[in-house]
Design a protein around this motif. Structure first.
Motif, short mmCIF file in Angstrom:
data_model
loop_
_atom_site.label_atom_id
_atom_site.label_comp_id
_atom_site.label_asym_id
_atom_site.label_seq_id
_atom_site.Cartn_x
_atom_site.Cartn_y
_atom_site.Cartn_z
N PHE A 67 0.84 -1.19 0.00
CA PHE A 67 0.00 0.00 0.00
C PHE A 67 0.88 1.25 0.00
N VAL A 68 1.90 1.23 0.85
CA VAL A 68 2.74 2.42 1.03
C VAL A 68 3.60 2.68 -0.21
N PHE A 69 4.21 1.62 -0.77
CA PHE A 69 5.17 1.82 -1.86
C PHE A 69 4.58 1.49 -3.23
N LYS A 110 3.07 3.21 -5.52
CA LYS A 110 3.37 4.08 -6.65
C LYS A 110 4.86 4.02 -7.02
N GLU A 111 5.72 3.86 -6.02
CA GLU A 111 7.15 3.78 -6.31
C GLU A 111 7.48 2.49 -7.08
N PHE A 141 5.45 0.69 -8.82
CA PHE A 141 4.79 0.80 -10.13
C PHE A 141 5.69 1.56 -11.11
N PHE A 142 6.17 2.71 -10.67
CA PHE A 142 7.02 3.55 -11.50
C PHE A 142 8.30 2.80 -11.87
#
Lengths: 286, 257
Positions: free
Chosen positions: A156-158, A160-161, A163-164
């Motif tokens: 949940f926390v990471f 977006k990182e 994903f990128f």
């Protein structure tokens, strides 16, 4: 048929463990697959066997080892293995996948030596290889719950990182993401999830649980977020079927889980074929 | 009184070498705010290396490099810098992400850890997609788009963090001539209407010089830096940097059509 799972502690343990594993293994698997690293799961599960075999060997000589679950040693080996894979991937640059056979064969080689030194195969080892409904003790369950919570929170926390990073490493680096330690953290999580899943699915089949539901999800998902939803749903169906049928028909759950995951995959591919065919027909009719 | 345009990129005596041969030597370059600079040079002249140095992806052996007035190793406001790389299709075409999700990535660096997309951020993503005229495709999978459309989406991703400087490394490679022209029109609009500073690397010298305001010629170091008009009217430069060749090829294409 189902109530029996709530009558016996060991079955309830297996059920809870199964639900958690069926959730976290495919979800982490989404990142593994899109990074084209699905075989890493295989390498790490085999290096986990090395740790387990070493523990079983040491237990023959030192009584203290029989007090602990061999899976912890397996976890330590899996984490070390993941660090090695990470390192080897940077050493070989353009041949990143080489890291996988290196770690996999090193792991199996060592495991075989440890197993033969420890007087060969026994039923215990069999359950590690193929999974077992009866194998989840309350300590195991606790470990699995802790790992599941850690994985879900970090996902949940990471999100977006990771994903990128899996989409475009260079751009991620330019936007200031600290790729190195995010990758490291991810590898460690994969190692932990594999070690946690082994009790139910078994060493030989754990990678299937991380990749097959994801392969099916790709046929359904319309966005990256949906990949996680579908992968988790397909993971749940496979694991629960595996545990129920495994228990009632006295089959190794790992095998049933994977067979169900394969069936789901085939149905997903079939569905996509039908959709495409009907789209073509519509176009032709116009 | 007009405010003096500030220098956004400042490169002094930069040297970069792979193992033994220098790729960039004593290079000096400055880019003023609001300019649209085309960087031209033959193959192996160090164009991509220079871009990588400016982006901090590789460390030069000597020289000074400043972005927005602060030295590169102290600079940390990377949301001011947008970058669109050489290979539009460097990512896996089958990657299961929507156009919207891809453009959102442009905000991740700015958002930082432990923070999530809010409604305002989603509006920014849609706005960036509108700018490149791709808002109708927001829910499409990125892999289903054409090369030109994908490149526009990647521009939107670079624009979404509202950068002051946009760096583009051969953005039109592999894109058909019509889409490329549309792409250049978009860049000109961004430069003129929004005052975005652009640094564009391109092989396609003939087309590019029609759009940029300034041209810099690179071959290990900068040999010329002036207006696009000065470049075009200087016969030495245009022959040396392939202007005529490209120009002729383009004329032929026009005739063939």
């Amino acid at each position: 048929m189902i109530d029996v799972f709530f009558q016996y502690d060991f079955l309830r343990n297996a059920l809870i463990a199964g639900v958690l594993i069926g959730l976290i293994a495919p979800m982490l698997g989404v990142f593994l697959v899109v990074k084209r690293m699905s075989l890493v799961a295989d390498a790490l599960s085999h290096i986990t066997l090395t740790g387990i075999a070493l523990h079983l060997l040491l237990a023959n000589f030192f009584a203290i080892f029989s007090l602990y679950d061999p899976i912890y040693m397996g976890m330590v080996f899996a984490v070390i293995g993941s660090l090695f894979i990470n390192q080897l991937r940077t050493v070989y640059g353009h041949f990143k996948e080489l890291a996988i056979p290196i770690i996999l064969s090193a792991g199996v080689g060592l495991a075989v030596i440890f197993i033969s030194l420890a007087d060969g195969f026994n039923t215990d080892l069999y359950s590690y290889l193929f999974g077992s409904v009866a194998a989840v003790g309350s300590n195991d369950l606790m470990t699995i719950i802790i790992i599941a919570v850690i994985v879900l929170v970090l996902l949940f926390v990471f999100y977006k990182e990771w994903f990128f990073l899996s989409f475009d490493e260079e751009q991620a680096a330019i936007s200031g993401l600290k790729g190195k330690w995010l990758e490291l953290l991810f590898s460690i999580l994969v190692a932990l999830v594999i070690a946690a899943s082994i009790r139910i699915v078994g060493i030989l089949l754990v990678s299937a649980l991380m990749t097959l539901p994801v392969a099916s999800a790709m046929q359904w998902a319309k966005s990256f977020k949906q990949m996680f939803v579908y992968a988790a749903i397909f993971g749940q169906i496979s694991v629960l079927s595996g545990i129920f049928l495994g228990f009632h028909l006295d089959l190794a759950p790992g095998g049933v889980i994977v067979v169900f995951a394969v069936i789901i995959l085939l149905l997903s591919l079939l569905k996509n074929k039908i959709v495409k065919a009907s789209l073509n027909r519509n176009v032709q009719n116009r | 009184m007009m405010a003096k345009a500030s220098t956004i990129v400042e490169v002094n005596n930069l040297t970069y070498q792979y193992t033994d041969r220098p790729v960039l030597q004593n290079l000096n370059l400055s880019i003023e705010e609001g300019s649209f600079l085309g960087l031209v040079g033959p193959n192996g002249s160090g164009k991509s290396t220079l871009i990588k140095c400016i982006l901090g992806l590789i460390k030069p052996q000597a020289g000074k490099l400043s972005l927005f007035g602060s030295e590169l190793h102290r600079f940390d406001d990377w949301s001011k810098v947008g970058y669109v790389s050489q290979r539009a299709n460097r990512f896996n075409a089958g990657f299961p992400a929507t156009v919207f999700e891809v453009v959102s990535m442009g905000l991740f660096g700015q958002l930082g850890l432990f923070r999530f997309m809010k409604r305002n951020d989603r509006n920014k993503v849609m706005q960036a997609l509108k700018t490149v005229e791709m808002d109708a495709y927001a829910k499409q999978p990125i892999g289903k788009l054409s090369g030109g459309q994908q490149q526009r989406v990647l521009i939107a991703r670079a624009l979404v963090s509202e950068p002051t400087l946009l760096i583009l490394d051969e953005p039109t490679v592999g894109i058909d001539a019509t889409s490329a022209r549309r792409f250049y029109d978009l860049l000109r609009k961004l430069n003129q209407d929004q005052g975005l500073t652009l640094l564009l690397v391109s092989h396609d010298v003939g087309t590019m010089t029609k759009y940029v305001t300034n041209v810099a010629c690179l071959n290990k170091s900068i040999h010329f830096h002036g207006t696009a008009h000065e470049f075009e009217t200087n016969p030495n430069l245009s022959s040396l940097y392939g202007y005529d060749v490209q120009h002729i090829i383009h004329e032929h294409e026009e005739i063939a059509k």
